[in-house]
Design an enzyme around this catalytic site. Structure first.
Site, mmCIF file in Angstrom:
data_model
loop_
_atom_site.group_PDB
_atom_site.id
_atom_site.type_symbol
_atom_site.label_atom_id
_atom_site.label_comp_id
_atom_site.label_asym_id
_atom_site.label_seq_id
_atom_site.Cartn_x
_atom_site.Cartn_y
_atom_site.Cartn_z
ATOM 1 N N LYS A 10 -44.826 -5.944 -70.350
ATOM 2 C CA LYS A 10 -44.371 -5.293 -69.200
ATOM 3 C C LYS A 10 -42.956 -5.030 -69.202
ATOM 4 O O LYS A 10 -42.350 -5.848 -69.719
ATOM 5 C CB LYS A 10 -45.131 -5.825 -67.934
ATOM 6 N N TYR A 50 -54.071 2.285 -63.928
ATOM 7 C CA TYR A 50 -54.283 1.252 -63.142
ATOM 8 C C TYR A 50 -55.198 1.711 -61.556
ATOM 9 O O TYR A 50 -55.317 1.003 -60.644
ATOM 10 C CB TYR A 50 -53.177 0.373 -62.387
ATOM 11 N N PHE A 58 -51.248 -4.113 -53.473
ATOM 12 C CA PHE A 58 -50.053 -3.869 -54.356
ATOM 13 C C PHE A 58 -50.186 -2.753 -55.167
ATOM 14 O O PHE A 58 -49.169 -2.819 -56.102
ATOM 15 C CB PHE A 58 -50.084 -5.355 -55.051
ATOM 16 N N ARG A 86 -56.795 -13.556 -72.849
ATOM 17 C CA ARG A 86 -56.674 -14.049 -71.522
ATOM 18 C C ARG A 86 -56.369 -15.506 -71.168
ATOM 19 O O ARG A 86 -55.562 -15.857 -70.487
ATOM 20 C CB ARG A 86 -57.954 -13.608 -70.548
ATOM 21 N N ASN A 113 -45.376 -9.737 -64.133
ATOM 22 C CA ASN A 113 -46.087 -11.071 -64.989
ATOM 23 C C ASN A 113 -45.954 -10.775 -66.485
ATOM 24 O O ASN A 113 -46.836 -11.429 -66.912
ATOM 25 C CB ASN A 113 -47.294 -11.434 -64.288
ATOM 26 N N HIS A 116 -50.017 -7.606 -69.851
ATOM 27 C CA HIS A 116 -51.369 -7.190 -69.362
ATOM 28 C C HIS A 116 -52.063 -7.740 -70.583
ATOM 29 O O HIS A 116 -51.881 -7.451 -71.574
ATOM 30 C CB HIS A 116 -51.436 -5.530 -69.367
ATOM 31 N N GLU A 127 -58.880 1.325 -72.437
ATOM 32 C CA GLU A 127 -57.333 1.140 -72.376
ATOM 33 C C GLU A 127 -56.700 1.573 -73.828
ATOM 34 O O GLU A 127 -55.618 2.166 -73.975
ATOM 35 C CB GLU A 127 -57.028 -0.203 -71.802
HETATM 36 P P1 IDP Z 1 -54.696 -9.535 -64.338
HETATM 37 O O1 IDP Z 1 -53.216 -8.664 -65.075
HETATM 38 O O2 IDP Z 1 -54.324 -10.812 -64.401
HETATM 39 O O3 IDP Z 1 -55.928 -9.012 -64.698
HETATM 40 P P2 IDP Z 1 -55.208 -8.267 -61.844
HETATM 41 O O4 IDP Z 1 -55.721 -8.902 -60.667
HETATM 42 O O5 IDP Z 1 -56.186 -7.272 -62.649
HETATM 43 O O6 IDP Z 1 -54.474 -9.210 -62.958
HETATM 44 O O7 IDP Z 1 -54.050 -7.439 -61.315
HETATM 45 C C1 IDP Z 1 -53.303 -6.394 -62.104
HETATM 46 C C2 IDP Z 1 -51.982 -6.757 -61.979
HETATM 47 O O8 IDP Z 1 -51.374 -6.189 -60.542
HETATM 48 C C3 IDP Z 1 -51.507 -7.861 -62.343
HETATM 49 O O9 IDP Z 1 -51.171 -8.162 -63.675
HETATM 50 C C4 IDP Z 1 -50.013 -8.012 -61.579
HETATM 51 O O10 IDP Z 1 -49.072 -7.245 -62.450
HETATM 52 C C5 IDP Z 1 -50.433 -7.069 -60.461
HETATM 53 N N1 IDP Z 1 -50.829 -7.848 -59.271
HETATM 54 C C6 IDP Z 1 -51.901 -8.560 -59.011
HETATM 55 N N2 IDP Z 1 -51.945 -9.208 -58.093
HETATM 56 C C7 IDP Z 1 -50.820 -9.055 -57.190
HETATM 57 C C8 IDP Z 1 -50.221 -9.249 -55.996
HETATM 58 O O11 IDP Z 1 -50.791 -10.105 -55.342
HETATM 59 N N3 IDP Z 1 -49.141 -8.836 -55.769
HETATM 60 C C9 IDP Z 1 -48.146 -7.975 -56.326
HETATM 61 N N4 IDP Z 1 -48.918 -7.610 -57.846
HETATM 62 C C10 IDP Z 1 -50.113 -8.055 -57.932
HETATM 63 MG MG MG Z 2 -56.890 -7.178 -64.630
#
Ligand code: IDP
Ligand code: MG
Length: 139
Positions: A10, A50, A58, A86, A113, A116, A127
Site C-alpha cells: 500500500k 474496495y 472508513f 493472511r 496498514n 493487502h 482481484e
Molecule cells: P483486511 O485488509 O485485514 O482484510 P478489511 O476489514 O477487509 O481488512 O478492511 C480493508 C482495509 O480497510 C484495511 O486493510 C484497512 O486499510 C482499511 N480499514 C479497515 N478497518 C479500518 C478502520 O477501522 N479505519 C480505517 N481504515 C480501516
Molecule cells: Mg479484507
C-alpha cells in the site's frame, strides 16, 4: 482450494521505503511471484476495488489513501496461499498483529496498514483479474 493469492503493497509502505523488505518477507515465506506491477490507482479504480466495503464508515478514507500514491500489486503462488498469506501479514490493526508479521513490522495504523491480502480464493481470483490480464501472469 486454490494456490493463488492477491496482494498490494500500500502507499504508506511504498512512501516509507519498505517495498524491498516486504517482497523479501514474501519470498522467505515461500511465495512465488506470478504477476507484479508498480502502479497508481485512480480514486475511481480504488473505489471499484474496495466496492465490497462501500457501506463501511472508513470507505471514503480508504479510497483516498489507496489512491494517494503508487502501490505494488502482485499475484502470489504457494500451497494454501490465501490463509498462509493472511498469517504472514497479521491482523488488520498493526497494534494487534502478531510479532514478526508484515503489518507488525511495517504498518502505520489500522487504515494505513502496509499490505493487502485477499481473504478468500474467490476474491483472490477476482482481484488478480482486476489488476492483471491473463498474458501478464506467469505460472
Ligand atoms: P483486511 O485488509 O485485514 O482484510 P478489511 O476489514 O477487509 O481488512 O478492511 C480493508 C482495509 O480497510 C484495511 O486493510 C484497512 O486499510 C482499511 N480499514 C479497515 N478497518 C479500518 C478502520 O477501522 N479505519 C480505517 N481504515 C480501516
Ligand atoms: Mg479484507
Amino acid at each position: 482450494m486454490s494456490n493463488l493469492t492477491f496482494t498490494m503493497i500500500k502507499p504508506d509502505a511504498v512512501r516509507n521505503g519498505h517495498i524491498g523488505a516486504i517482497l523479501a518477507k514474501m519470498n522467505e515465506a515461500g511465495f512465488k511471484i506470478v504477476a507484479m506491477k508498480y502502479t497508481h490507482l485512480s480514486p475511481a479504480k480504488a473505489g471499484e476495488f474496495y466496492e465490497v466495503h462501500k457501506e463501511r464508515p472508513f470507505y471514503g478514507e480508504l479510497v483516498e489513501f489507496m489512491s494517494s500514491g503508487p502501490i505494488v500489486a502482485a499475484v502470489l503462488q504457494k500451497e494454501n496461499a490465501v490463509a498462509d498469506f493472511r498469517t504472514l501479514i497479521g491482523a488488520t490493526n498493526p497494534a494487534e498483529a502478531a510479532p514478526g508479521t508484515i503489518r507488525a513490522l511495517y504498518a502505520t495504523n489500522v487504515g494505513e496498514n502496509a499490505v493487502h491480502g485477499a481473504d478468500s480464493d474467490e476474491n483472490a481470483l477476482r482481484e488478480a483479474n482486476f489488476h492483471f490480464a491473463g498474458t501478464e501472469m506467469f505460472f
